[in-house]
Write a protein that holds these residues in place. Structure first.
Motif, short mmCIF file in Angstrom:
data_model
loop_
_atom_site.label_atom_id
_atom_site.label_comp_id
_atom_site.label_asym_id
_atom_site.label_seq_id
_atom_site.Cartn_x
_atom_site.Cartn_y
_atom_site.Cartn_z
N SER B 122 0.67 -1.20 0.01
CA SER B 122 0.05 0.09 -0.02
C SER B 122 0.70 1.32 0.02
N ASP B 123 1.94 1.29 0.59
CA ASP B 123 2.75 2.57 0.75
C ASP B 123 3.19 2.79 -0.55
N ALA B 124 4.19 1.65 -1.31
CA ALA B 124 4.66 2.08 -2.19
C ALA B 124 3.56 2.52 -3.64
N MET B 125 2.61 1.61 -3.31
CA MET B 125 1.53 2.12 -4.36
C MET B 125 1.07 3.45 -4.17
N GLY B 126 1.05 4.09 -3.11
CA GLY B 126 0.60 5.47 -2.99
C GLY B 126 1.75 6.17 -3.49
N SER B 127 2.92 5.93 -3.70
CA SER B 127 3.68 6.78 -4.61
C SER B 127 4.23 6.46 -5.91
N ARG B 128 3.27 5.79 -6.65
CA ARG B 128 3.48 5.17 -7.80
C ARG B 128 3.53 6.26 -8.92
N ASP B 129 2.85 7.34 -8.81
CA ASP B 129 2.90 8.35 -9.80
C ASP B 129 3.63 9.56 -9.40
N ALA B 130 4.61 9.30 -8.37
CA ALA B 130 5.46 10.35 -7.90
C ALA B 130 6.76 10.70 -8.90
N GLY B 131 6.90 9.95 -9.94
CA GLY B 131 7.83 10.18 -10.86
C GLY B 131 9.18 9.27 -10.58
N TRP B 132 9.13 8.54 -9.53
CA TRP B 132 10.20 7.46 -9.10
C TRP B 132 10.17 6.41 -9.78
N ILE B 133 11.35 5.70 -10.14
CA ILE B 133 11.34 4.36 -10.67
C ILE B 133 11.21 3.47 -9.45
N GLN B 134 10.49 2.48 -9.84
CA GLN B 134 10.05 1.57 -8.63
C GLN B 134 10.45 -0.02 -8.96
N LEU B 135 11.64 -0.48 -8.24
CA LEU B 135 11.77 -1.69 -8.45
C LEU B 135 11.59 -2.69 -7.40
N TYR B 136 11.05 -3.81 -7.56
CA TYR B 136 10.59 -4.85 -6.44
C TYR B 136 11.39 -6.18 -6.45
N ALA B 137 12.00 -6.19 -5.15
CA ALA B 137 13.05 -7.27 -5.06
C ALA B 137 12.02 -8.49 -4.48
N GLU B 138 12.67 -9.77 -4.68
CA GLU B 138 11.92 -10.77 -4.22
C GLU B 138 12.54 -11.33 -2.84
N ASP B 139 13.97 -11.26 -2.80
CA ASP B 139 14.46 -11.79 -1.73
C ASP B 139 15.83 -10.83 -1.24
N LEU B 267 0.61 -13.53 -11.99
CA LEU B 267 1.50 -12.12 -12.12
C LEU B 267 1.51 -11.52 -10.86
N LEU B 268 2.90 -11.14 -10.38
CA LEU B 268 2.92 -10.57 -9.08
C LEU B 268 4.13 -10.07 -8.71
N MET B 269 4.59 -9.12 -7.60
CA MET B 269 5.91 -8.83 -7.45
C MET B 269 6.15 -9.09 -5.91
N GLY B 270 7.31 -9.09 -5.66
CA GLY B 270 7.80 -9.29 -4.53
C GLY B 270 7.95 -10.55 -3.81
N SER B 271 8.19 -10.90 -2.54
CA SER B 271 8.46 -12.27 -1.78
C SER B 271 7.65 -13.16 -2.10
N ALA B 272 6.20 -12.97 -2.30
CA ALA B 272 5.27 -14.13 -2.53
C ALA B 272 5.60 -14.84 -3.64
N ALA B 273 6.46 -14.27 -4.73
CA ALA B 273 6.64 -15.10 -6.02
C ALA B 273 7.39 -16.59 -5.44
N GLY B 274 8.11 -16.76 -4.42
CA GLY B 274 8.82 -17.89 -3.84
C GLY B 274 7.75 -18.79 -3.71
N THR B 275 6.52 -18.60 -3.07
CA THR B 275 5.57 -19.61 -2.72
C THR B 275 4.87 -20.15 -4.06
N VAL B 276 4.63 -18.94 -4.79
CA VAL B 276 4.13 -19.32 -6.14
C VAL B 276 4.76 -20.30 -6.95
N LYS B 277 6.08 -19.96 -7.00
CA LYS B 277 6.90 -20.75 -7.92
C LYS B 277 7.03 -22.22 -7.28
#
Ligand code: SF4
Ligand code: SF4
Lengths: 107, 405
Positions: B122-139, B267-277
């Protein structure tokens, strides 16, 4: 910005940085004026009050004589007209639309 | 020579920062990212890094100090989470608008109210239009690797945008994982030296930062930001490739897992990808053609790449770890649906909001989603909502002895 043309987005410094010192003169602050001062040079005593008070340094002066208004920078605030001594009242504020129309009529 | 170490995601971030040696860090502590700056502050106190560390009185001040230092010409990094990121919001736009390549570690966390300290996006999504690049790490490994890359991406002359490296609060920020740390000199060489184009402290070439820009130029300056963001995908790929060539771990905009011949995918982002894999490995053994697409970049959204990867599929589900109430689905879903909108033939697409406020995503939840996708892929009709909450309690559930949702 360069006179007569506004640069496109590709040619402007990134982040709206101003890369030169002292270039405010080249930014025309006069394009949102709704009224313009018209100086009656017959009445003017060249007391310089308008020149002193103008916040945009838009009163044109040469050899200690008022010559007119720099309309590229005059924003039409009317301060010059207000400070011109009551007895003289050499400056009147004219609606910009009227002045433009009058200008067109002359063409 | 590399080192194999056991670190939390936060410590991995601090380790990357120590090697990057930013000239200035201004920060204010907030759970769950506190440990990033706490660990880094210890490095400073021990003389292991010569960064100017500025403790400030709020996150608004933290980002303001970062902006000032970056305009002065410094390489600048910080970290935050949740309410802290929300408090920075105003200044995030100043950093991107002035094109200052600040890099920030964001241990993502839910927003109040109700108050909750655990992970979601929720926090990062709130700033998605702030003009920052956003990269999401899995681990933790990816947190470390991505921070090193983020500095190069941010400072690339064709980009010059600030970058957030987001990783899941607690799940990644506080779990100790095994990871590989580069030699200081190797990491430093990869990151390179920062050559600011217009440092405010260069007295020989005076510049003005932050002039008033009225309707006659504001649009042009915003258009430049879009252009910079349009350059970002290429640069993210290029830097991820250079990193792989040097250190063996390659990164791009996306990570595809069993997607080549897949018919259904998540399709997803972040740590939950491990569970899904893990679930997908099982489904594959059962003969189900399941795959996963993990987005590493959310801003810029790799629309073309996602569309190309998903075009051959029959049904896909987006897992959104934040809701956007009042919109047709979560933020990832609406973006990806738009990305697929250009395709002449599209897979059926549904959305699940999951993992809010740190709720676990369990393998059985993931299996439930794949089961629905298999039905959709077979062309079965249904009257289920397109966007649903994946793990919401619909009715009272007896307390289990081990707790749980
Ligand atoms: S109207 Fe205002 S800006 Fe224009 S000349 Fe008079 S004082 Fe200066
Ligand atoms: S204030 Fe009036 S009188 Fe004095 S210089 Fe200006 S126009 Fe002339």
């Amino acid at each position: 910005m360069s006179e007569g043309a506004k640069r496109g987005w590709r040619d402007l410094p990134a982040g709206a940085l101003i890369l030169e010192a002292g270039n405010a003169e080249r930014y025309f602050t006069g394009d949102w004026r709704t009224q313009r001062p018209v100086i009656d040079l017959q009445k003017c005593t060249h007391c310089m009050l308008c020149w002193f008070f103008c916040p945009d340094s838009a009163i044109r002066v040469s050899q200690a004589k008022v010559e007119g208004v720099d309309l590229d920078h005059c924003k039409g605030c009317g301060i010059c007209a207000a400070v011109c001594p009551v007895k003289i009242r050499a400056i009147s504020m004219v609606e910009e639309t009227q002045a433009l129309r009058a200008g067109k009529d002359r063409e | 020579m590399t080192r194999v170490v056991a670190l939390t995601g936060n410590q991995a971030a601090a380790e990357a920062m120590r090697q990057i040696r930013p000239e200035v860090c201004a920060a204010y502590p907030i759970t769950p990212s506190t440990q990033v700056m706490e660990t880094f502050a210890q490095f400073v106190a021990d003389g292991r890094v010569d960064t100017e560390l500025i403790p400030v009185e709020s996150e608004h001040s933290a980002m303001s100090a970062c902006v000032g230092a970056a305009a002065a010409g410094a390489r600048v990094m910080t970290a935050t989470s949740s309410q802290g990121l929300a408090l920075m919001h105003e200044v995030l736009y100043v950093a991107s608008g002035l094109r200052l390549p600040v890099v920030m570690a964001v241990a993502t966390r839910a927003l109040s109210a109700p108050i909750n300290i655990h992970g979601d996006h929720s926090d990062a999504m709130g700033s998605r239009d702030a003009g920052w690049i956003q990269l999401y790490a899995e681990d933790a490994q990816e947190v470390y690797d991505t921070l090193l890359q983020a500095v190069r991406i941010a400072e690339h002359p064709q980009v010059l945008l600030p970058v957030m490296v987001c990783f899941d609060g607690f799940t990644t920020s506080h779990t100790i994982e095994r990871l590989v740390i580069l030699e200081d000199a190797e990491a430093r060489a990869f990151v390179g030296e920062y050559q600011p184009a217009h440092p405010l402290l260069d007295l020989k070439r005076p510049v003005t930062y932050g002039p008033l820009v009225l309707p006659d130029y504001y649009t042009e300056i915003k258009r430049q930001q879009r252009e910079a963001m349009d350059h970002a995908p290429g640069v993210i790929r290029e830097v991820g490739k250079a990193f792989g060539e040097r250190f063996g771990r390659f990164y791009g905009l996306l990570e595809a897992f069993h997607l080549q011949d897949a018919e259904v995918a998540l399709l997803l982002m972040g740590s939950a990808a491990g569970t899904v894999k893990g679930v997908v490995e099982g489904l594959r053994q059962e003969g189900i053609k399941a795959g996963v697409l993990r987005l590493r970049a959310f801003r810029p959204i790799p629309a073309r790449e996602v569309a190309a990867a998903l075009a051959p599929l029959k049904a896909v589900a987006v897992l959104d770890r934040a809701d956007s109430v009042g919109s047709p689905g979560g933020p990832l879903f609406t973006d990806l649906r738009a990305a697929l909108g250009e395709l002449p033939v599209r897979p059926r697409m549904v959305d699940y909001v999951y993992g809010l406020g740190g709720r676990d995503l369990l393998p059985e939840d993931v299996r439930r989603v794949y089961s629905r996708l298999v039905r959709l892929a077979a062309g079965e009709g249904e009257d289920e909502a397109v966007c649903q909450y994946l793990t919401v309690r619909e009715a009272p559930r007896p307390l289990s002895p081990v707790g749980g949702a």
